[in-house]
Design an enzyme around this catalytic site. Structure first.
Site, PDB file in Angstrom:
ATOM      1  N   ASP A  53     -32.109  -5.439  32.319  1.00  0.00           N
ATOM      2  CA  ASP A  53     -31.432  -5.852  31.098  1.00  0.00           C
ATOM      3  C   ASP A  53     -31.344  -7.370  31.009  1.00  0.00           C
ATOM      4  O   ASP A  53     -30.879  -7.920  30.006  1.00  0.00           O
ATOM      5  CB  ASP A  53     -30.061  -5.190  30.963  1.00  0.00           C
ATOM      6  CG  ASP A  53     -29.131  -5.487  32.131  1.00  0.00           C
ATOM      7  OD1 ASP A  53     -29.508  -6.245  33.034  1.00  0.00           O
ATOM      8  OD2 ASP A  53     -28.007  -4.934  32.141  1.00  0.00           O
ATOM      9  N   LYS A 122     -31.455   2.287  36.792  1.00  0.00           N
ATOM     10  CA  LYS A 122     -30.488   1.518  37.588  1.00  0.00           C
ATOM     11  C   LYS A 122     -29.194   1.352  36.794  1.00  0.00           C
ATOM     12  O   LYS A 122     -29.224   1.033  35.611  1.00  0.00           O
ATOM     13  CB  LYS A 122     -31.032   0.143  37.978  1.00  0.00           C
ATOM     14  CG  LYS A 122     -30.050  -0.672  38.848  1.00  0.00           C
ATOM     15  CD  LYS A 122     -30.710  -1.861  39.492  1.00  0.00           C
ATOM     16  CE  LYS A 122     -30.994  -2.983  38.515  1.00  0.00           C
ATOM     17  NZ  LYS A 122     -29.738  -3.578  37.927  1.00  0.00           N
ATOM     18  N   GLU A 191     -26.248  -8.027  44.681  1.00  0.00           N
ATOM     19  CA  GLU A 191     -26.479  -9.324  44.052  1.00  0.00           C
ATOM     20  C   GLU A 191     -25.403 -10.329  44.422  1.00  0.00           C
ATOM     21  O   GLU A 191     -24.205 -10.070  44.265  1.00  0.00           O
ATOM     22  CB  GLU A 191     -26.550  -9.186  42.534  1.00  0.00           C
ATOM     23  CG  GLU A 191     -26.818 -10.501  41.821  1.00  0.00           C
ATOM     24  CD  GLU A 191     -27.143 -10.348  40.346  1.00  0.00           C
ATOM     25  OE1 GLU A 191     -27.323 -11.385  39.680  1.00  0.00           O
ATOM     26  OE2 GLU A 191     -27.218  -9.201  39.861  1.00  0.00           O
TER      27      GLU A 191
END
Length: 273
Positions: A53, A122, A191
């Protein structure tokens, strides 16, 4: 064109990623958002292509990932799938398509899979999204988790700073990772978290852990392809390594084209019918 360091040209599957973790082979993952880039990334030997995204930022110029819609993600993912022969293609479920109701989540997931032909989805979040993840998995759709800095929650956090530095948040991340693995996710992206914590999580679960700004102890790494190719100039986090400076290369090429057109040097006699 043969890929770099790729002997096995078979299609990458979630099972093969599990085998790579078990054998200690690192997993290379990059984003792609269109057919042409996907062909290059796949041909170079990348194991997993993420239709992220992050297209909201790189392709549409939005400040966050929040504005991108399911229709736009389907467009990008469908384009990528057409250009891929080997890599596992994972598509992000965009903001608002799985957080409200698990039944809506599975309907949206099925739509993405049907209309794109991608291999997996995801989702961002931990125990809060387990009901949605379970229903999607029950529908036969592979799911990858995403913990740490979760860009869809930027308005909640208010910053893109390193996550899970404090003990309580680090412990929640550990438990979230275990919950995602236990429910059946085939992998997790971590992340922008401390490398030591990412290494602990990688060793604590039997599914592949892919890091971005999470150190070298993960089972693999992912970057945004526009960032690592140097196609933009304004984004330079500590974890980013630029492997090219395509912004400069492309600017020079286009500038030379403009000059040749204006100076009547293009097309020449050999470039016309």
């Amino acid at each position: 064109m043969a890929g770099y360091l790729v002997d096995d040209t078979r299609k990458v599957t979630t099972h093969r990623l599990f085998e790579m973790k078990q054998s200690g082979k690192k997993i290379a993952m990059l984003t792609s958002y269109d057919y042409s880039m996907a062909q290059v990334v796949d041909g170079a030997g990348v194991d997993v292509i993420l239709v992220g995204d992050s297209a909201s930022n790189t392709m549409a110029g939005n400040l966050t990932t929040l504005p991108i819609t399911i229709d736009q993600m389907i467009y990008h993912a469908r384009s990528v799938v057409r250009g891929v022969n080997r890599a596992l293609v994972v598509c992000d479920m965009p903001f608002g398509t799985y957080q409200v109701d698990p039944q809506d989540a599975v309907r949206n997931a099925i739509r993405i899979m049907q209309e794109t032909g991608c291999d997996a989805l995801k989702l961002e979040g931990g125990v809060e999204i387990i009901p949605a993840v379970k229903l999607i998995l029950d529908a036969g759709i592979p799911v990858m988790g995403h913990l740490g800095l979760t860009p869809q929650s930027i308005n909640k956090f208010g910053t893109y700073a390193v996550r899970a530095k404090e003990a309580a948040e680090a412990e929640k991340l550990r438990s979230d990772a275990l919950a995602l693995a236990d429910v059946g996710c085939f992998g997790i992206v971590l992340e922008k978290i401390p490398a030591k914590l990412a290494n602990e999580v990688t060793k604590s679960v039997n599914i592949p852990i892919i890091g971005i700004g999470a150190g070298g102890g993960c089972d693999g790494q992912v970057l945004v392809v526009h960032d690592m190719l140097g196609m933009n100039k304004g984004f330079s986090p500590k974890f980013l390594r630029r492997y090219a400076n395509l912004f400069e290369v492309m600017t020079d090429a286009i500038g030379n084209y403009v000059s040749d057109v204006k100076n009547c040097n293009f097309p020449n006699e050999n470039e016309q019918y």
